[in-house]
Structure formats: structure tokens, C-alpha cells
Design an enzyme around this catalytic site. Structure first.
Site, PDB file in Angstrom:
ATOM      1  N   ASN A   1     -17.248  11.086 -57.930  1.00  0.00           N
ATOM      2  CA  ASN A   1     -17.246   9.778 -58.602  1.00  0.00           C
ATOM      3  C   ASN A   1     -16.031   9.614 -59.526  1.00  0.00           C
ATOM      4  OD1 ASN A   1     -19.702   9.236 -57.394  1.00  0.00           O
ATOM      5  ND2 ASN A   1     -20.892  10.004 -59.130  1.00  0.00           N
TER       6      ASN A   1
ATOM      7  N   ARG B   1     -40.263   4.996 -41.091  1.00  0.00           N
ATOM      8  CA  ARG B   1     -40.035   6.122 -42.019  1.00  0.00           C
ATOM      9  C   ARG B   1     -38.893   7.034 -41.573  1.00  0.00           C
ATOM     10  NH1 ARG B   1     -45.793   6.261 -41.713  1.00  0.00           N
ATOM     11  NH2 ARG B   1     -46.695   5.155 -43.477  1.00  0.00           N
TER      12      ARG B   1
ATOM     13  N   GLU C   1     -26.605  15.064 -55.683  1.00  0.00           N
ATOM     14  CA  GLU C   1     -25.837  14.730 -56.891  1.00  0.00           C
ATOM     15  C   GLU C   1     -26.553  15.071 -58.198  1.00  0.00           C
ATOM     16  OE1 GLU C   1     -23.268  11.196 -56.641  1.00  0.00           O
ATOM     17  OE2 GLU C   1     -23.874  10.788 -58.687  1.00  0.00           O
TER      18      GLU C   1
ATOM     19  N   HIS D   1     -15.621   0.896 -60.886  1.00  0.00           N
ATOM     20  CA  HIS D   1     -16.675  -0.069 -60.551  1.00  0.00           C
ATOM     21  C   HIS D   1     -16.692  -1.235 -61.536  1.00  0.00           C
ATOM     22  CE1 HIS D   1     -19.233   2.697 -57.815  1.00  0.00           C
ATOM     23  NE2 HIS D   1     -18.666   1.758 -57.097  1.00  0.00           N
TER      24      HIS D   1
ATOM     25  N   ARG E   1     -21.648  17.172 -57.375  1.00  0.00           N
ATOM     26  CA  ARG E   1     -21.264  16.001 -56.557  1.00  0.00           C
ATOM     27  C   ARG E   1     -20.705  14.859 -57.398  1.00  0.00           C
ATOM     28  NH1 ARG E   1     -24.325  13.480 -51.215  1.00  0.00           N
ATOM     29  NH2 ARG E   1     -22.854  11.765 -50.948  1.00  0.00           N
TER      30      ARG E   1
ATOM     31  N   GLU F   1      -9.254   7.145 -52.100  1.00  0.00           N
ATOM     32  CA  GLU F   1     -10.412   8.064 -52.148  1.00  0.00           C
ATOM     33  C   GLU F   1      -9.986   9.484 -51.760  1.00  0.00           C
ATOM     34  OE1 GLU F   1     -13.325   7.446 -53.370  1.00  0.00           O
ATOM     35  OE2 GLU F   1     -13.863   5.337 -53.031  1.00  0.00           O
TER      36      GLU F   1
ATOM     37  N   HIS G   1     -14.599   6.281 -60.597  1.00  0.00           N
ATOM     38  CA  HIS G   1     -15.521   5.222 -60.188  1.00  0.00           C
ATOM     39  C   HIS G   1     -16.202   4.513 -61.347  1.00  0.00           C
ATOM     40  CE1 HIS G   1     -14.797   6.739 -56.227  1.00  0.00           C
ATOM     41  NE2 HIS G   1     -15.626   5.869 -55.684  1.00  0.00           N
TER      42      HIS G   1
ATOM     43  N   LYS H   1     -15.170  17.170 -49.305  1.00  0.00           N
ATOM     44  CA  LYS H   1     -16.479  16.526 -49.494  1.00  0.00           C
ATOM     45  C   LYS H   1     -17.593  17.385 -48.885  1.00  0.00           C
ATOM     46  CE  LYS H   1     -19.157  12.408 -49.459  1.00  0.00           C
ATOM     47  NZ  LYS H   1     -19.210  10.966 -49.483  1.00  0.00           N
TER      48      LYS H   1
ATOM     49  N   HIS I   1     -12.040  -1.899 -53.229  1.00  0.00           N
ATOM     50  CA  HIS I   1     -12.723  -0.793 -53.913  1.00  0.00           C
ATOM     51  C   HIS I   1     -11.751   0.352 -54.248  1.00  0.00           C
ATOM     52  CE1 HIS I   1     -15.870   2.064 -54.943  1.00  0.00           C
ATOM     53  NE2 HIS I   1     -15.342   2.902 -54.088  1.00  0.00           N
TER      54      HIS I   1
ATOM     55  N   LYS J   1     -25.297   9.165 -48.430  1.00  0.00           N
ATOM     56  CA  LYS J   1     -25.650   8.099 -49.375  1.00  0.00           C
ATOM     57  C   LYS J   1     -25.764   6.794 -48.593  1.00  0.00           C
ATOM     58  CE  LYS J   1     -23.871   9.633 -53.834  1.00  0.00           C
ATOM     59  NZ  LYS J   1     -22.891   9.370 -54.913  1.00  0.00           N
TER      60      LYS J   1
END
Ligand code: GLY
Length: 324
Positions: free
Chosen positions: A248, A129, A240, A255, A244, A193, A251, A230, A267, A151
Site C-alpha cells: 500500500n 458461495r 494483510e 487514494h 502486505r 505500481e 496509497h 508480490k 490511479h 483482493k
């Protein structure tokens, strides 16, 4: 807590710096310093069992440098590439910790790019955990973006990042020296990025990237500039729920391009192309010029280069298939 603006940092020159990401009990420091790989033992608590996770695209000496500072290190080297971010690798990391009797007091250190960071962070989040997780990103993309903010994820059944958790690292160590082993295509894809963050949040950083005449020399200031953006976003919206989403930018369509590209485009290259359709003509013009400067795509790749056509790409993007 250090409060430093990007302008202060740039004015002070390319010295090492520490950035503090303030998330109450989940706060941590981010150290950006040339040669810092040899300081992991001083920055992280490695006086315990440590799973050092890396991949075969990362020079072995990076993971070995970290391992040499741990009391009881176990290095796991996975194949490089997005395909590694899967359930089997996740299971392998958990099983490795179990077989070496890791307890909740032991920890995981990722030494590599975004794939290794996301996967290792998720394994750390799940083992008993949650055990401590440290990140040592070695690609520009992971240094400016994925290594901070918590993330973590793996891909499943062809869907990117579909199983994961928000799980903040206990510390991040960025050694810009590791970028010297990267080819310029990888470096420029990572830079996309940073351009993304500067375009939405920091005109000074954007200009710096636009005007840079020596990218290698400017990398440390660009990394710090992107991290400060960031950091500010994540502190305000760690999970998010709103702000946030700004990270993206590019993206959604990016994506979609990536999934149709079947691995041929990196990417960051997909994100570069994905930003343009989201901009006004005036913003697109300036963005295209900085992307072109770093050999990044400035339009949707033509249908002949990809398995899907531009219409399919736009449709997939518009459906917001993967806004992670
Ligand atoms: N890479 C986008 C984010 O961390 O939210």
C-alpha cells in the site's frame, strides 16, 4: 514448484515463465508469456459454463479469444471505468450466471483491468458461495499488481473497495502483447505500481526501471519482477495482517488525491505522487527522478487542478481513509 528469482529471470531473457503462488489449498499458477491469450484453454479448466467478463475499453478480440476456448461461454461486456465497480454490475454478473443455470462447478474469467478483475472475482466469490475464478489482466497495472493476491471488491456509496472478499483466483494468465494497445499514459500509470514494489523490495528491479531505454522491450521482465515481489509478500501475509501493507506504499495519500481528483488522474499517477511525502529526502530524490522519467507526478497536484486543496488531501491521507 518453480523457484525463480528476478535476477535469474532477467538473465534468462524475455522468455515466458510460470510463477507459483503457494497458499496451500488456495495455491495457483501465474503464466507470463507473449501470445498466451490463445493458451487459456490449456492452462485453465474451461470445459464447462464460463462467464467471460470484460469491458468496452478492452479490444473485443481478447474476450473472444478466451471464449473460443470454452465449452459454453457467456461474454458480458460492461462499460469501462471505476464507476462499473458497483453493486449494480455485481448484481448483473450474479443474475447472468443464474439465468444460464450456472452451478458451483462452473466458473468466471475476467478479461480486462483491475476494475473487471476486482468485480468479477467478487461475483465469483459470492455466486453459490464460490465458483472458480480465473484472471486474464490486460493492463499493466492489473498485470503487476491487482490480478494476483485475491483482493476482490466493489465500491459502495462513494467508498472504494468497501465490500469485498479475499478470494484467490485458480489461475492467472498474463499476455504482455495486450499492452501494445495501451497508450503511454496508461502504461506509465501501471508502471507506478511496479516502481512502488521495486522501491520497497528490490533494488535490482528498481535500477532496471531507472535505466530502461526501451520500456516496451523490458515490460515482460518488469512484470515478472513485480509479480515475484508480490508473490513473496502475499505468501507470507495473504490477508494483510502486517507485511502486505507494504504493497500500500503511496496509497494512503494516493487514494486521497484520487478522490479529490474526480477521475482526472489515473490511479497509478495518484500512487506516484502519494509515495513522495512518505520518503526521506534522499529516497524522494531518486524516486522523483524515475517517476519523472515516465511522466508521472512527483508532487501533490496543485489545488487549482483538483477540487480539494493540498491541505485537504494530506488531511484525508493522514486519516487513512482508504488504505486498501
Ligand atoms: N494492491 C495491494 C495488494 O494487493 O495488497
Amino acid at each position: 514448484m518453480e523457484v525463480m528469482s528476478y535476477k535469474d529471470f532477467a538473465a534468462a531473457g524475455n522468455r515466458g515463465t510460470n510463477i507459483y503462488l503457494d497458499l496451500e489449498e488456495n495455491s495457483y499458477g501465474i503464466t507470463v508469456e507473449s501470445g498466451a491469450l490463445t493458451k487459456a484453454g490449456g492452462l485453465f479448466d474451461l470445459d464447462r459454463r464460463v462467464l467471460v467478463v470484460t469491458d468496452d475499453g478492452v479490444p473485443e478480440e481478447y474476450a473472444e479469444a478466451v471464449a473460443s476456448q470454452c465449452r459454453e461461454p457467456y461474454i458480458v461486456t460492461l462499460p469501462h471505468g471505476e464507476a462499473t465497480k458497483n453493486f449494480e454490475s455485481f448484481r448483473q454478473l450474479l443474475s447472468e450466471m443464474l439465468s444460464h443455470s450456472f452451478t458451483r462447478k462452473d466458473c468466471v474469467v475476467a478479461v480486462g483491468g483491475g476494475v473487471i478483475g476486482d468485480l468479477s472475482g467478487f461475483a465469483a466469490a459470492c455466486y453459490m458461495r464460490g465458483v472458480d475464478f480465473y484472471n486474464v489482466p490486460t493492463t499493466l497495472l492489473s498485470q503487476v499488481d491487482s490480478s494476483i493476491g485475491g483482493k476482490t471488491a466493489i465500491d459502495l456509496d462513494g467508498v472504494k473497495n468497501i465490500a469485498g472478499a479475499f478470494y484467490q483466483p485458480k489461475g492467472v494468465l498474463i499476455d504482455p502483447e495486450t499492452l501494445k494497445t495501451r497508450d503511454s499514459r496508461q502504461l506509465h500509470a501501471g508502471l507506478a505500481e511496479a516502481i512502488k514494489m521495486a522501491a520497497t523490495s528490490d533494488a535490482f528491479l528498481f535500477k532496471k526501471i531507472e535505466e530502461s531505454s526501451d520500456l516496451q522491450a523490458d515490460l515482460q521482465t518488469i512484470i515478472v519482477g513485480a509479480l515475484l515481489i508480490k508473490r513473496d509478500v502475499v505468501q507470507q501475509d495473504p490477508k494483510e495482517n502486517g507485511l502486505r501493507k507494504i504493497l500500500n506504499f503511496g496509497h494512503t495519500i494516493g487514494h486521497a488525491i484520487e478522490s479529490f481528483g474526480e477521475g482526472r488522474l489515473l490511479h497509478g499517477e495518484c500512487v506516484a505522487a502519494g509515495m513522495i511525502p512518505m520518503c526521506s529526502d534522499r529516497a524522494a530524490e531518486r524516486l522523483k527522478s524515475v517517476l519523472a522519467k515516465y511522466d508521472l507526478p512527483v508532487s501533490l497536484p496543485d489545488a487549482g487542478r483538483l477540487a480539494g486543496g493540498a491541505d485537504d488531501i494530506i488531511k484525508a491521507g493522514a486519516d487513512e481513509l482508504m488504505p486498501f
